[in-house]
Design a protein around this motif. Structure first.
Motif, short mmCIF file in Angstrom:
data_model
loop_
_atom_site.label_atom_id
_atom_site.label_comp_id
_atom_site.label_asym_id
_atom_site.label_seq_id
_atom_site.Cartn_x
_atom_site.Cartn_y
_atom_site.Cartn_z
N UNK A 18 -30.13 -6.12 -21.96
CA UNK A 18 -28.75 -6.55 -22.20
C UNK A 18 -28.42 -7.78 -21.37
N UNK A 19 -28.82 -7.79 -20.11
CA UNK A 19 -28.49 -8.92 -19.25
C UNK A 19 -29.42 -10.11 -19.48
N UNK A 20 -30.61 -9.87 -20.00
CA UNK A 20 -31.46 -11.01 -20.37
C UNK A 20 -30.82 -11.79 -21.52
N UNK A 21 -30.26 -11.07 -22.48
CA UNK A 21 -29.52 -11.73 -23.56
C UNK A 21 -28.36 -12.55 -23.01
N UNK A 22 -27.63 -11.97 -22.05
CA UNK A 22 -26.53 -12.69 -21.43
C UNK A 22 -27.03 -13.87 -20.61
N UNK A 23 -28.13 -13.69 -19.90
CA UNK A 23 -28.68 -14.77 -19.09
C UNK A 23 -29.17 -15.95 -19.90
N UNK A 24 -29.52 -15.71 -21.15
CA UNK A 24 -30.00 -16.78 -22.03
C UNK A 24 -28.88 -17.46 -22.80
N UNK A 87 -32.18 -4.85 -12.09
CA UNK A 87 -32.52 -5.36 -13.41
C UNK A 87 -31.45 -6.32 -13.93
N UNK A 88 -30.17 -5.96 -13.72
CA UNK A 88 -29.08 -6.82 -14.19
C UNK A 88 -29.13 -8.17 -13.51
N UNK A 89 -29.29 -8.18 -12.19
CA UNK A 89 -29.33 -9.46 -11.46
C UNK A 89 -30.54 -10.28 -11.87
N UNK A 90 -31.70 -9.65 -11.95
CA UNK A 90 -32.93 -10.38 -12.29
C UNK A 90 -32.84 -11.00 -13.67
N UNK A 91 -32.42 -10.21 -14.65
CA UNK A 91 -32.39 -10.70 -16.03
C UNK A 91 -31.33 -11.78 -16.22
N UNK A 92 -30.19 -11.64 -15.56
CA UNK A 92 -29.12 -12.63 -15.72
C UNK A 92 -29.43 -13.92 -14.98
N UNK A 93 -30.21 -13.83 -13.90
CA UNK A 93 -30.43 -14.97 -13.02
C UNK A 93 -31.69 -15.77 -13.36
N UNK A 94 -32.76 -15.08 -13.74
CA UNK A 94 -34.06 -15.75 -13.88
C UNK A 94 -34.10 -16.88 -14.91
N UNK A 95 -33.48 -16.73 -16.10
CA UNK A 95 -33.59 -17.84 -17.06
C UNK A 95 -33.13 -19.18 -16.50
N UNK A 96 -31.94 -19.23 -15.90
CA UNK A 96 -31.46 -20.50 -15.35
C UNK A 96 -32.26 -20.91 -14.12
N UNK A 97 -32.67 -19.95 -13.29
CA UNK A 97 -33.45 -20.28 -12.11
C UNK A 97 -34.79 -20.91 -12.49
N UNK A 98 -35.45 -20.35 -13.49
CA UNK A 98 -36.73 -20.90 -13.93
C UNK A 98 -36.56 -22.31 -14.47
N UNK A 99 -35.53 -22.52 -15.28
CA UNK A 99 -35.29 -23.86 -15.83
C UNK A 99 -35.05 -24.87 -14.72
N UNK A 100 -34.28 -24.49 -13.71
CA UNK A 100 -33.96 -25.42 -12.63
C UNK A 100 -35.18 -25.69 -11.74
N UNK A 101 -36.02 -24.68 -11.53
CA UNK A 101 -37.24 -24.90 -10.75
C UNK A 101 -38.20 -25.81 -11.51
N UNK A 102 -38.30 -25.63 -12.82
CA UNK A 102 -39.14 -26.53 -13.62
C UNK A 102 -38.64 -27.96 -13.54
N UNK A 103 -37.33 -28.13 -13.58
CA UNK A 103 -36.77 -29.47 -13.42
C UNK A 103 -37.10 -30.02 -12.04
N UNK A 104 -36.97 -29.20 -11.02
CA UNK A 104 -37.27 -29.64 -9.65
C UNK A 104 -38.73 -30.04 -9.50
N UNK A 105 -39.62 -29.36 -10.23
CA UNK A 105 -41.05 -29.66 -10.14
C UNK A 105 -41.47 -30.80 -11.05
N UNK A 106 -40.50 -31.43 -11.73
CA UNK A 106 -40.82 -32.62 -12.51
C UNK A 106 -41.06 -32.38 -13.97
N UNK A 107 -40.52 -31.27 -14.51
CA UNK A 107 -40.73 -30.99 -15.92
C UNK A 107 -39.88 -31.87 -16.82
#
Length: 401
Positions: A18-24, A87-107
């Motif tokens: 449920x929170x992965x859907x919200x996180x995306x 689970x709620x925190x991980x699923x809601x947070x990881x999508x944006x965190x991953x995108x921002x880390x990829x940007x930071x690493x030069x994606x």
């Protein structure tokens, strides 16, 4: 007393999905997130009733930390226990965190007219989502003259005293007004949401919060570890901000730019990107941890910063919840919470104008898209993620044109 269906009917897997859907799909900042949460978890899934949800929102507005993430964490705890909260925190947070880390690493970064049009479309859908939340919550939490007056007063106070100070003051005055005006209702109208946390455990979490806040700087100086310095900087930023979101930015700027860990232009690039991705703005910490100058940085630095900035808000929430359970069952507390919930409606109404409306509605066609999105959500009952995709595509098409 009107009992809500017991939380343990859920499980961590259900909460995660449920929170992965919200996180995306949850664009637009913390106020918009509360609208997405309400639509998905209160209206559609019926995990909690409107009254209980309003109580949680009011409590999290009072506490330091990322308010929308704290509400999500509490809902995960209510539905699936401690693992559900994680689970709620991980699923809601990881999508944006991953995108921002990829940007930071030069994606790469979003650029060009089409990409900017998509971003503008996402801002427009946030207007429709917040408007839906204001409309729905006003009908249930401010249904009479007294509470509608409290909501209007909270809106005015929040508009005149910008920032978290105005929001906290509005809720505080809402409590006082509720004690005066909203004492006539029977206690049976109040829903019970118990989180199963003992007062002893809650007190231990409050002590841990204080020990980390005051002990981390001393420990970091003694040990001389940059990892501890990094954790301390982000923990302190997360501890001292009310309302979350944009309010944390000056604190983060002072901690990382002021100390020379992150260049000013990098900070601004990350800030812009954080507004373009779904999920909580606090994931900006992951970007800063990844680009920080001294090691640890990269993925490890991002993980340290991300955990540190969210941790204090969650410790405070878990620490306060067991005392909150007992307090909110009392008739006077219920009257105060009715006033606080009405004030939350006013705060949402103020946020609908600024920053949500003023940052998104710049052309006549934007108003057309907002009205269309609102009708799709409220009248046609279209799922929010479909409205997000539709208005993002519409924004991209206009950007290309």
């Amino acid at each position: 007393m009107n009992e809500v269906t017991p939380a343990r009917q859920g499980n961590p897997g259900e909460v995660f999905l449920a929170f992965l859907k919200l996180g995306l799909t949850s664009f637009g900042g913390p106020i918009a997130h509360l609208g997405y949460f309400r639509d998905e978890l209160v209206t559609r899934r019926r995990w909690i009733d409107e009254q209980g949800y309003g109580d949680l929102v009011a409590l999290c507005q009072f506490l330091p930390g990322p308010a929308s993430s704290q509400v999500g964490f509490a809902l995960g705890l209510w539905r699936g226990g401690p693992l559900g909260a994680l689970a709620a925190w991980t699923a809601f947070t990881l999508p944006s965190a991953i995108l921002l880390v990829l940007l930071a690493l030069g994606a790469g970064a979003l650029d060009g007219p089409v990409a900017q049009g998509v971003l503008h479309g996402l801002k427009i859908v946030a207007v429709a989502v917040v408007a839906q939340a204001v409309w729905g919550m006003a009908r249930s939490l401010a249904p009479d003259r007294q509470r509608s007056a409290i909501a209007v007063g909270a809106l005015a106070l929040t508009m005149l005293a910008a920032g978290s100070i105005g929001q906290v003051a509005a809720i505080g005055l809402g409590v006082v007004a509720g004690l005066v005006w909203c004492r006539g209702e029977l206690a049976a109208t109040h829903s019970t949401v118990s989180f199963g946390i003992s007062k002893r455990f809650g007190a231990a979490m409050l002590v841990l919060f204080g020990v980390l806040l005051f002990g981390l700087p001393l420990l970091a100086n003694v040990v001389g570890s940059q990892g501890l310095n990094l954790f301390d900087a982000f923990y302190r930023a997360g501890s001292l901000v009310f309302g979350g979101g944009h309010v944390v930015l000056p604190l983060l700027d002072a901690e990382v730019v002021g100390k020379g860990w992150v260049a000013k232009d990098q900070f601004l690039v990350g800030y812009g990107a954080a507004q373009a991705v779904p999920g909580p703005l606090f994931t900006f910490a992951a970007f800063l941890g990844a680009v920080s100058g001294p090691v640890p940085n990269g993925v490890l630095g991002a993980a340290i910063a991300l955990v540190a900035v969210f941790l204090p808000g969650f410790l405070l929430l878990v620490g306060v919840l067991p005392f909150w359970d007992g307090l909110r069952a009392r008739p006077l507390a219920q009257a105060g919470m009715r006033g606080a919930n009405a004030a939350v409606v006013g705060i949402l109404g103020a946020a609908l104008y600024d920053p949500v409306w003023v940052s998104a509605i710049v052309r006549p066609v934007d108003l057309v898209l907002v009205v269309a999105g609102f009708v799709l959500l409220v009248v046609w009952k279209v799922p929010p993620w479909m409205v997000v995709v539709g208005l993002a595509v519409a924004g991209g098409v206009m950007g290309a044109g």
